[in-house]
Motif scaffolding. Structure first.
Motif, PDB file in Angstrom:
ATOM      1  N   ILE A 129       0.857  -1.192   0.000  1.00  0.00           N
ATOM      2  CA  ILE A 129       0.000   0.000   0.000  1.00  0.00           C
ATOM      3  C   ILE A 129       0.887   1.235   0.000  1.00  0.00           C
ATOM      4  N   LEU A 130       0.650   2.147  -0.941  1.00  0.00           N
ATOM      5  CA  LEU A 130       1.422   3.383  -1.016  1.00  0.00           C
ATOM      6  C   LEU A 130       0.677   4.486  -0.281  1.00  0.00           C
ATOM      7  N   LEU A 131       1.321   5.096   0.717  1.00  0.00           N
ATOM      8  CA  LEU A 131       0.762   6.232   1.447  1.00  0.00           C
ATOM      9  C   LEU A 131       1.318   7.516   0.840  1.00  0.00           C
ATOM     10  N   ILE A 132       0.448   8.457   0.515  1.00  0.00           N
ATOM     11  CA  ILE A 132       0.855   9.696  -0.157  1.00  0.00           C
ATOM     12  C   ILE A 132       0.348  10.889   0.637  1.00  0.00           C
ATOM     13  N   GLY A 133       1.223  11.834   0.898  1.00  0.00           N
ATOM     14  CA  GLY A 133       0.834  13.100   1.522  1.00  0.00           C
ATOM     15  C   GLY A 133       0.858  14.196   0.478  1.00  0.00           C
ATOM     16  N   SER A 134      -0.295  14.786   0.200  1.00  0.00           N
ATOM     17  CA  SER A 134      -0.423  15.818  -0.829  1.00  0.00           C
ATOM     18  C   SER A 134      -0.289  17.206  -0.218  1.00  0.00           C
TER      19      SER A 134
END
Length: 557
Positions: A129-134
Motif C-alpha cells: 500500500i502506497l501512502l501519499i501526503g499531498s
C-alpha cells in the motif's frame, strides 16, 4: 455486508496511517505558536513534559477502570452501522462510503506494471500500500494550513511517499520512505479525468509525479523504480492530517530539547515544543510532520525520520491507549476518517478499509520496520544509492522481513521457464559492463569477454556495448516486455545465472546482460551467497522504538 475487494485478506493503513505523513516547508502562515489542547486528548506519558499542544493533564479521562472492551479506531468505523435500526445503519454506512474520495490506482502504461506479488507456500499473498501526503492548496483550509498563496490551485506535489509492505503471513510489516527530492525517471501518465497524456520524464523530482494526473502516476513511478506491484494507495492532504489528529486525540512525540522551527526569514513549520513528550494534535501534528528546520541536520532525511517516529507513535497510541465508548465520538471519528482520505477504487468502501485494518493490526508493533530508501547526493537532490537501494527493494519484493527475524520459508517449486521466441543464434543480446563500484572503477573488458562467451555458446547475435558503464552489485539480465522473457531466461540458463536475476525493465529495448561486480573475472559465473540483511544505509527504525528526535541547537529556546 458488502464483500471486500482487498487483495489477500485485506489491509489496513488506517486513515491514521495516511495522516502520519508530512509535507514541504514552504512559508507557514501561522504565527508559530503551538495549538492548544482540546478537552478530550490522551493522558500524558509518565515522563512527558506536557509542552505546547499538549501533554494531557489530569490523566483521568483516558485510563479509568475500563471493563468494557477496548475499541481501536480501525474497528469503530463499521460499528456505526449498528448504532440505529438496520435501515438507518445502512443509510449511514452508505453515507460514509460516499465520503471516501476515489481515484485510479495506476495511470501509467499497462505494459509497464510490475508483476503481481506471488503467494507463499501456504497460498498467502503480501500486500503493498502506497501512502501519499499531498501538499495541494485546493481549498481555503488547505491554503491556510499550507501557506504559499501563489500556488493556490496549482498542481499538487506528493511530498511524502511511504510504501507499506504487509508480509504474506502477516507476521511483519516493512515501510519504505522516499525522500521528496529524489530524482527519478517518471513514466508516461494519462490523466483519467481529462485524458491528457503527460510524457515520460527522464530525471525529475519524485514529488512532481502527483501533479501528472493524480496519485495513479505516483503509483506508476514507484512500480517503475522498485518493480514492486502496488495493490492500493491512500492519500491525505493538509486538512486531512489535522482532522485525523484531532479525531484520535493526539499522538505522542518526543524531542530532546525545546524546539522552535522558525527562521529569521520566516521559513519553518512553526513547531514549538518543550523538551520531552508532547501529544500533538490538529495543526500542531501537521507542523511536526512538515518540520525540517530544527531536526538534526535540517535535511529532508531528518524530516523523514520524524515522520517515521510519528507513524510508530500513532500505531502504539491506537493499540495501547485509544478507547472510544462514546457514540458521538465514535460517529465523529468515522466521519473524519472517511472524509480525510482519497483511495483507489479497490479500497473505496468502509468494508474494504475495515478489512485492511484487520489485516494490518495482526502485526506486532515490534515487527514493524521503518526505513528510508538508501540514497546519495546529486547536487542538492538525491538519487537511489546503487546496490543498496536495489537490495532494499528486492527484500520487499521477495517478502523478506527487514528486521531479519523471518522464519525459514518453505521451498517452492520454481515456475516453468518461458519459451524463447527463436533459436539461440537469433536471440539478440546486448552486454554491458556493470562492474564499477563506489570503491573502485569498472573492470576493463568485461562486456567484451562475456559477449564473446555467449557467441561461443551459440548466441551469435550477442554484442558488447562499450559505450555504457554501470554499477550493479549482481549480474542481471533485463528484458523490456513479456514476449522476450523466454529469450532472457534462455541466456541466463546458458551462463548459469539464476532466474531470480532475470528482470523485466522498460529501461532497456531488448535482452540486456549487465555484468555485475560479482563477476569481475573468468568465464564461469558463480552464484553469490544471498545476503538478505537490510542495508545499514536504510536508516532503520523499529516500530517499538521510542527515541526522541534530536533538535538542532540553533532552533532551541
Amino acid at each position: 455486508m458488502v464483500q471486500s475487494s482487498v487483495r489477500g485478506k485485506g489491509t489496513r493503513p488506517r486513515a491514521g496511517h495516511a495522516g502520519e505523513l508530512g509535507w514541504d516547508d514552504s512559508l507557514y502562515d501561522k504565527n508559530g505558536d503551538a495549538a492548544q489542547d482540546g478537552d478530550d486528548g490522551p493522558p500524558a506519558e509518565p515522563h512527558g513534559q506536557g509542552g505546547q499542544g499538549g501533554g494531557r493533564r489530569g490523566g483521568v479521562e483516558g485510563h479509568p477502570r475500563r471493563r468494557r472492551r477496548v475499541l481501536r479506531w480501525s474497528a469503530t468505523v463499521l460499528a456505526v452501522v449498528i448504532l440505529g435500526t438496520a435501515g438507518a445503519g445502512y443509510l449511514y454506512y452508505q453515507h460514509l462510503n460516499d465520503n471516501i474520495k476515489k481515484d485510479d490506482l495506476n495511470i501509467g502504461n499497462a505494459k509497464d506494471r510490475a508483476a503481481e506479488s506471488k503467494p507463499n507456500a501456504a497460498g498467502q499473498t503480501p500486500l503493498n500500500i502506497l501512502l501519499i501526503g499531498s501538499d495541494a492548496r485546493d481549498t481555503a483550509e488547505n491554503q491556510q494550513l499550507g501557506g504559499a498563496r501563489d500556488t493556490f490551485g496549482g498542481p499538487p506535489n506528493g511530498d511524502v511517499q511511504m510504501l507499506v509492505h504487509l508480509s504474506a503471513d502477516r507476521t511483519n510489516m516493512s515501510v519504505v520512505s522516499l525522500p521528496r527530492d529524489t530524482l527519478l525517471k517518471i513514466p508516461e501518465c494519462t490523466d483519467p479525468k481529462t485524458q491528457h497524456v503527460y510524457p515520460e520524464l527522464t530525471r525529475a523530482m519524485v514529488n512532481s509525479s502527483l501533479g501528472r494526473g493524480g496519485p495513479g502516476c505516483t503509483v506508476a513511478t514507484w512500480e517503475k523504480l522498485t518493480d514492486i506491484h502496488i495493490d492500493h494507495f491512500i492519500m491525505v492532504d493538509f486538512s486531512g492530517v489535522v482532522s485525523m489528529a484531532d479525531a484520535i486525540g493526539g499522538v505522542p512525540v518526543c524531542v530532546d530539547k525545546n524546539i522552535f522551527s522558525h527562521t529569521s526569514s520566516g521559513h519553518g513549520s512553526g513547531l514549538k515544543l518543550k523538551a520531552g513528550t508532547t501529544y500533538v494534535k490538529g495543526t500542531q501534528a501537521l507542523q511536526w510532520l512538515r518540520t525540517r528546520y530544527g531536526f538534526e541536520d535540517g535535511s529532508d532525511i531528518a524530516r523523514t525520520k520524524a515522520q517515521h517516529q510519528y507513524m510508530s507513535a500513532m500505531v502504539r497510541q491506537l493499540r495501547e491507549n485509544a478507547t472510544l465508548s462514546n457514540p458521538n465520538k465514535l460517529r465523529k471519528l468515522a466521519e473524519t476518517a472517511t472524509a480525510a482520505l482519497t483511495v483507489d477504487k479497490g479500497l473505496g468502501t468502509v468494508a474494504n478499509l475495515y478489512d485492511l485494518s484487520t489485516e494490518l493490526k495482526k502485526v506486532p508493533t515490534e515487527r514493524i520496520t521503518m526505513t528510508t530508501m538508501p540514497y546519495e547526493y546529486a547536487g542538492e537532490r538525491v538519487v537511489p544509492k546503487p546496490g543498496d537501494a536495489d537490495k532494499l527493494f528486492r527484500l520487499v519484493r521477495e517478502d523478506i522481513a527487514l528486521d531479519g527475524k523471518d522464519t525459514p520459508k518453505k521451498k517452492t517449486t520454481p515456475a516453468p521457464a518461458a519459451a524463447p521466441t527463436d533459436s539461440d543464434d537469433k536471440i539478440a543480446v546486448q552486454v554491458q559492463n556493470g562492474t564499477r563500484t563506489s570503491e573502485s572503477g569498472p573492470v576493463s573488458g568485461r562486456a567484451s569477454t562475456v559477449a564473446g562467451l555467449l557467441v561461443g555458446k551459440g548466441f551469435t547475435e550477442a554484442q558488447a556495448d562499450s559505450s555504457t558503464v554501470l554499477s550493479e552489485d549482481k549480474t542481471v539480465i533485463r528484458y523490456p516486455s513479456a514476449d522476450l522473457k523466454g529469450d532472457a531466461e534462455r541466456v541466463a540458463k546458458a551462463l548459469g545465472i539464476p532466474t531470480s536475476s532475470v528482470q523485466k525493465s522498460t529501461d532497456v529495448s531488448g535482452v540486456t546482460l549487465v555484468v555485475g561486480a560479482d563477476w569481475t573475472s573468468g568465464t564461469t559465473y558463480k552464484v553469490p551467497k544471498e545476503d538478505n540483511k537490510t542495508p545499514t544505509t536504510a536508516n532503520v527504525l523499529n516500530g517499538a522504538d521510542k527515541k526522541c528526535m534530536t533538535v538542532d541547537p540553533a532552533y532551541t529556546w
